[in-house]
Scaffold this motif. Structure first.
Motif, PDB file in Angstrom:
ATOM      1  N   PHE A  97       0.950  -1.036   0.023  1.00 28.32           N
ATOM      2  CA  PHE A  97       0.226  -0.174  -0.232  1.00 28.32           C
ATOM      3  C   PHE A  97       0.936   1.066  -0.108  1.00 28.32           C
ATOM      4  O   PHE A  97       2.196   1.149   0.104  1.00 28.32           O
ATOM      5  N   ALA A  98       0.680   2.618  -0.321  1.00 27.40           N
ATOM      6  CA  ALA A  98       1.046   3.445  -0.409  1.00 27.40           C
ATOM      7  C   ALA A  98       0.359   4.781   0.835  1.00 27.40           C
ATOM      8  O   ALA A  98      -1.285   4.664   0.713  1.00 27.40           O
ATOM      9  N   PRO A  99       0.954   5.772   1.573  1.00 29.81           N
ATOM     10  CA  PRO A  99       0.472   6.165   2.263  1.00 29.81           C
ATOM     11  C   PRO A  99       0.071   7.745   0.709  1.00 29.81           C
ATOM     12  O   PRO A  99       0.840   7.974   0.389  1.00 29.81           O
ATOM     13  N   LEU A 100      -0.870   8.636   0.992  1.00 29.60           N
ATOM     14  CA  LEU A 100      -1.648   9.549   0.490  1.00 29.60           C
ATOM     15  C   LEU A 100      -1.898  10.831   1.318  1.00 29.60           C
ATOM     16  O   LEU A 100      -2.747  10.667   2.104  1.00 29.60           O
ATOM     17  N   ALA A 151      -4.842  12.846   7.353  1.00 26.28           N
ATOM     18  CA  ALA A 151      -4.999  14.329   7.011  1.00 26.28           C
ATOM     19  C   ALA A 151      -4.701  14.991   8.541  1.00 26.28           C
ATOM     20  O   ALA A 151      -5.778  14.179   9.391  1.00 26.28           O
ATOM     21  N   GLY A 152      -4.212  15.883   9.115  1.00 29.09           N
ATOM     22  CA  GLY A 152      -4.371  16.510  10.142  1.00 29.09           C
ATOM     23  C   GLY A 152      -5.928  17.045  10.746  1.00 29.09           C
ATOM     24  O   GLY A 152      -6.948  17.075   9.783  1.00 29.09           O
ATOM     25  N   ASN A 184      -7.666   2.863   2.521  1.00 30.43           N
ATOM     26  CA  ASN A 184      -8.164   3.077   3.764  1.00 30.43           C
ATOM     27  C   ASN A 184      -8.206   4.467   4.578  1.00 30.43           C
ATOM     28  O   ASN A 184      -7.524   5.679   4.019  1.00 30.43           O
ATOM     29  N   VAL A 185      -8.508   4.655   5.513  1.00 29.79           N
ATOM     30  CA  VAL A 185      -8.945   5.822   6.106  1.00 29.79           C
ATOM     31  C   VAL A 185      -7.919   6.434   7.748  1.00 29.79           C
ATOM     32  O   VAL A 185      -7.867   5.205   8.153  1.00 29.79           O
ATOM     33  N   ASN A 186      -7.185   7.062   7.522  1.00 29.96           N
ATOM     34  CA  ASN A 186      -6.221   7.184   9.150  1.00 29.96           C
ATOM     35  C   ASN A 186      -6.363   8.712   9.071  1.00 29.96           C
ATOM     36  O   ASN A 186      -5.932   9.505   8.510  1.00 29.96           O
ATOM     37  N   TYR A 206     -10.380   1.924   8.624  1.00 32.28           N
ATOM     38  CA  TYR A 206     -10.728   2.705   8.986  1.00 32.28           C
ATOM     39  C   TYR A 206      -9.185   2.931  10.112  1.00 32.28           C
ATOM     40  O   TYR A 206      -9.584   1.634  11.070  1.00 32.28           O
ATOM     41  N   ILE A 207      -8.333   3.360  10.710  1.00 34.86           N
ATOM     42  CA  ILE A 207      -6.657   3.246  11.496  1.00 34.86           C
ATOM     43  C   ILE A 207      -6.953   4.555  12.354  1.00 34.86           C
ATOM     44  O   ILE A 207      -7.165   5.702  11.655  1.00 34.86           O
TER      45      ILE A 207
END
Length: 482
Positions: A97-100, A151-152, A184-186, A206-207
């Motif tokens: 995976f990769a973070p965006l 996202a912050g 996925n959502v962090n 959801y992380i």
């Protein structure tokens, strides 16, 4: 004083400070009790059961005792069993995976994160929807199918509506043969209503990292902003489950607090999810504090060395055998290589932790959330995994077939990995090889696929997988899945 109760919905009862202190004292007292350690190790070992294997897992006390143990041959036995468990439930697949990063605007005052409100040196940036689209195209051109968006916390700049719009944009981009199939959502802890909106938007997991389970340390490290509320943050997974999200991901930021305390709290959180919702965490991440703009990890006096980090990883795998375990590009190639055999099942590749970083020719550093230790390209990571005997997997089939939460765990526990996840991994690897890989990686990849096809036990499944792989190679047909 709060009473320990894993079935409670109150943070200070299911993550109970006194229970953690008692656990650590008990572990220290028994860390040389060889008979007890052997009993716990035997309990952790995967055991044949009909079609597959089962694992009991360990309690937070049992796992904490193993973490406290300093007997070299017992530590090596932990490592062996961790590898057995990982292979039993996840095979030799490693999900990619990769973070965006969508925005680094944030109203919190977290002392370990460069996005904190008082940091005036970091440029603030928020992607427009067109910029999101260009980032996704760049990621698709690398070969990615699975993203974790970050996202912050900023109600004005990053409201839930913005996150939802970004998810919609990501799923809408179809570039050449590329698609992002799982988002996925962090993002920060939020309300049940907002979790329902995320579920309706089609998110995967959801992380939310706890950062630290020690309430006193937590409040010190989060002096200002909505994240200061320990209970609201710690109880977020229960609200997410109530909102219909049945795949949730836990994690702590190792280095902020004593690692034994954090480890016990992490396992207790997993026990809580099992007790209340009937399903544990879909994933557990193991990040460590890293250098970043205006953040010096040496200022935190709870840093852990690589050997301790490996031991933590193995003990998590023994305690929570069915969970996916994630290690990011925060860690070096050397560290990631070691941890792959101790339980890790997901890695990021070709990651950029800056807002808008994927569309830049050179890796930008001015908006990075943390330094990236493993700076290899995705193609290099894919080849490295195969050279190490692993199968790089871009599979998202379970999520898209509705096999989430307890349905995924049932599949995992029933030993169907080789008849389901294994062929799915090989088919998505074929997609990567055909559409994105270098010639050298392609050569190694097809040798890997030919070898691994023979490990599929059911002849019918193997024949279908071989047929689908031929179709992928000879046409633009994509997205086959069991």
């Amino acid at each position: 004083m709060a009473i320990y109760n894993p079935s409670s919905l109150k943070a200070e009862e299911f993550i109970n400070h006194q229970e953690i202190l008692d656990t650590l004292a008990w572990a220290e007292e028994n860390k040389n009790n060889v008979a007890l350690i052997d009993e716990i190790l035997e309990k952790a070992r995967p055991k044949p059961n009909g079609n597959g294997v089962t694992c009991q897992g360990l309690t937070h006390r049992e796992a904490s005792l193993l973490l406290a143990c300093e007997i070299p041959e017992k530590i090596e036995k932990m490592y062996q069993i961790a590898e057995e468990i990982k292979l039993a439930f996840y095979g030799n697949r490693i999900v990619i995976f990769a973070p965006l990063y969508l925005s680094n605007y944030c109203v919190n005052g977290c002392l370990y994160c460069p996005y904190h409100l008082k940091n005036k040196t970091i440029p603030r940036k928020k992607l427009t929807q067109e910029e999101v689209r260009q980032e996704v195209i760049a990621l698709q051109d690398m070969g990615h199918k699975r993203l974790a968006i970050e996202a912050g916390e900023d109600p004005k700049n990053n409201p839930i509506e913005y996150i939802l719009e970004c998810i919609k944009t990501i799923y809408s981009v179809h570039h050449k043969n590329g698609d992002i199939r799982r988002v996925n959502v962090n993002i920060a802890a939020t309300t049940v209503e907002n979790y329902r909106k995320l579920k309706d938007a089609g998110i995967g997991t959801y992380i939310l990292f706890q950062e630290t389970y020690n309430k006193e340390s937590y409040e010190y490290l989060h002096p200002t902003g909505p994240k200061h509320d320990y209970a609201y943050h710690t109880e977020a997974m229960d609200r997410a489950m109530e909102g219909g999200i049945d795949d949730v991901g836990l994690g702590v930021l190792f280095g902020l607090e004593g690692y034994k305390y954090e480890f016990a709290g992490l396992i207790m959180h997993a026990e809580h999810l099992e007790a209340v919702h009937g399903v544990g965490p879909h994933t557990i991440s193991v990040p460590r504090v890293k250098r970043a703009d205006d953040i010096d990890p040496d200022e935190f006096d709870n840093s852990i060395d690589d050997e301790t980090f490996a031991k933590i990883t193995a003990c998590i795998r023994l305690a929570v055998p069915y969970t996916g375990m994630i290690i990011s590009t925060r860690e070096s190639e050397e560290v990631r290589s070691k941890l792959l055999r101790l339980g890790i099942s997901q890695v990021s590749g070709g990651s950029r932790t800056s807002v808008g970083g994927y569309t830049e020719a050179e890796r930008p550093h001015d908006t990075e959330q943390f330094d990236v230790s493993d700076q290899r390209s995705l193609d290099e990571v894919v080849k490295w995994l195969m050279d190490s005997g692993h199968i790089p997997s871009f599979c998202t089939a379970c999520y898209r077939e509705g096999r989430t939460g307890d349905r995924f765990m049932a599949l995992c526990k029933n030993g169907q990995i080789l008849n389901c996840c294994h062929p799915n991994a090989l088919m998505t690897l074929t997609e990567y090889l055909e559409d994105y890989a270098s010639e050298e990686t392609k050569k190694v990849g097809y040798e890997t696929i030919q070898r691994e096809l023979q490990r599929i036990p059911k002849e019918k499944v193997r024949a279908i997988a071989e047929s689908n792989i031929r179709d992928i190679k000879n046409s633009n047909r994509r997205d086959f899945r069991f």
